[in-house]
Design a protein around this motif. Structure first.
Motif, PDB file in Angstrom:
ATOM      1  N   VAL A 227       0.836  -1.201   0.000  1.00  0.00           N
ATOM      2  CA  VAL A 227       0.000   0.000   0.000  1.00  0.00           C
ATOM      3  C   VAL A 227       0.872   1.254   0.000  1.00  0.00           C
ATOM      4  CG1 VAL A 227      -1.706   1.316   1.338  1.00  0.00           C
ATOM      5  CG2 VAL A 227      -1.960  -1.169   1.066  1.00  0.00           C
ATOM      6  N   PHE A 228       1.929   1.252   0.808  1.00  0.00           N
ATOM      7  CA  PHE A 228       2.820   2.415   0.871  1.00  0.00           C
ATOM      8  C   PHE A 228       3.433   2.716  -0.498  1.00  0.00           C
ATOM      9  CE2 PHE A 228       7.152   4.101   1.351  1.00  0.00           C
ATOM     10  CZ  PHE A 228       6.847   5.336   1.890  1.00  0.00           C
TER      11      PHE A 228
ATOM     12  N   VAL B 126      13.014  14.184  -4.079  1.00  0.00           N
ATOM     13  CA  VAL B 126      14.201  13.966  -3.259  1.00  0.00           C
ATOM     14  C   VAL B 126      13.862  13.957  -1.772  1.00  0.00           C
ATOM     15  CG1 VAL B 126      16.468  14.887  -2.630  1.00  0.00           C
ATOM     16  CG2 VAL B 126      15.723  14.949  -5.015  1.00  0.00           C
ATOM     17  N   PHE B 127      13.217  15.005  -1.284  1.00  0.00           N
ATOM     18  CA  PHE B 127      13.006  15.143   0.157  1.00  0.00           C
ATOM     19  C   PHE B 127      11.660  14.596   0.627  1.00  0.00           C
ATOM     20  CE2 PHE B 127      15.988  18.547  -1.052  1.00  0.00           C
ATOM     21  CZ  PHE B 127      17.084  18.083  -0.348  1.00  0.00           C
ATOM     22  N   GLY B 128      10.606  14.867  -0.120  1.00  0.00           N
ATOM     23  CA  GLY B 128       9.282  14.401   0.279  1.00  0.00           C
ATOM     24  C   GLY B 128       9.211  12.885   0.347  1.00  0.00           C
ATOM     25  N   SER B 129       9.695  12.220  -0.682  1.00  0.00           N
ATOM     26  CA  SER B 129       9.675  10.750  -0.697  1.00  0.00           C
ATOM     27  C   SER B 129      10.543  10.179   0.414  1.00  0.00           C
ATOM     28  CB  SER B 129      10.160  10.226  -2.053  1.00  0.00           C
ATOM     29  OG  SER B 129       9.265  10.588  -3.069  1.00  0.00           O
TER      30      SER B 129
ATOM     31  N   PHE C 107      10.859   7.534   5.616  1.00  0.00           N
ATOM     32  CA  PHE C 107      11.400   7.526   6.975  1.00  0.00           C
ATOM     33  C   PHE C 107      10.274   7.453   8.006  1.00  0.00           C
ATOM     34  CE2 PHE C 107      13.017   9.864  10.745  1.00  0.00           C
ATOM     35  CZ  PHE C 107      14.050   9.007  11.081  1.00  0.00           C
ATOM     36  N   LEU C 108       9.237   8.264   7.826  1.00  0.00           N
ATOM     37  CA  LEU C 108       8.100   8.246   8.751  1.00  0.00           C
ATOM     38  C   LEU C 108       7.371   6.903   8.706  1.00  0.00           C
ATOM     39  CD1 LEU C 108       6.660  11.844   8.206  1.00  0.00           C
ATOM     40  CD2 LEU C 108       7.936  10.991  10.194  1.00  0.00           C
ATOM     41  N   PHE C 109       7.247   6.345   7.521  1.00  0.00           N
ATOM     42  CA  PHE C 109       6.584   5.045   7.390  1.00  0.00           C
ATOM     43  C   PHE C 109       7.372   3.954   8.124  1.00  0.00           C
ATOM     44  CE2 PHE C 109       5.834   1.028   5.170  1.00  0.00           C
ATOM     45  CZ  PHE C 109       4.468   0.916   5.350  1.00  0.00           C
TER      46      PHE C 109
END
Length: 191
Positions: free
Chosen positions: A139-140, A164-167, A172-174
């Motif tokens: 799902v992620f 670059v940063f958003g993904s 990282f949060l996931f």
């Protein structure tokens, strides 16, 4: 250190993409540096160098590296050949969706999910938790691919920043969320 090496081509791509275009002379040759097309070339060349060096050192590449390298070369080549950065914008979504399909397919092929194959040496978890985690990665990757596609074609001015940063931040949060969810299920290994 290994994960940091994987980001070198992406970081160099970002830096060159954000540069104001300028002509750089190397010997008798002049090259334009800055903007999407020279950044694409930098991404392709550094990816080949990094993954080629890893291959020479280890005599093998991880499947994720192979998928990434093939996608970089394929979509980068089309971007440069057609002089259209739309091809490059499709790379991240397609790579994410390939990973989603690999995680999903692993539930039906073999005795272990892909996640358990990758992390089973470090974690001992019940089979149902491995399955739930594997599904969450499916799902992620589906959602991350969709988010990359949406941002790339809707918010042209920030798509490189998101790529670059958003993904990276979302991943990282996931991963932190995954760890928090499984922490209560981690079983100590028997000695």
């Amino acid at each position: 250190m290994k994960q940091l090496i994987d980001f070198i081509p992406l970081i160099l791509f970002f830096v060159v993409y954000k540069m104001d275009p300028r002509t750089v002379e190397v010997g008798a040759n002049a090259f334009e540096l800055g903007g999407p097309f020279s950044a694409t070339l930098v991404l392709m060349v550094t990816s080949v160098i990094i993954y080629g060096s890893l291959f020479l050192k280890n005599r093998t590449l991880e499947k994720a590296h192979i998928v990434t390298l093939v996608a970089v070369v394929l979509f980068g080549s089309m971007t440069l050949f057609f002089h259209d950065e739309a091809f490059l914008k499709w790379k991240a979504p397609i790579v994410n969706w390939i990973f989603a399909v690999a995680f999903l397919g692993s539930q039906f092929i073999g005795e272990k999910t892909l996640l358990e194959r990758m992390m089973g040496h470090a974690l001992t978890l019940p089979k149902d938790i491995w399955l739930k985690m594997n599904i969450s990665w499916v799902v992620f990757f589906l959602l991350l691919g969709a988010a990359n596609l949406f941002v790339a074609f809707t918010f042209h001015n920030i798509w490189v920043d998101f790529k670059v940063f958003g993904s990276l931040i979302l991943t990282f949060l996931f991963v932190i969320g995954q760890f928090l969810l499984i922490s209560k299920h981690i079983q100590p290994e028997e000695k």
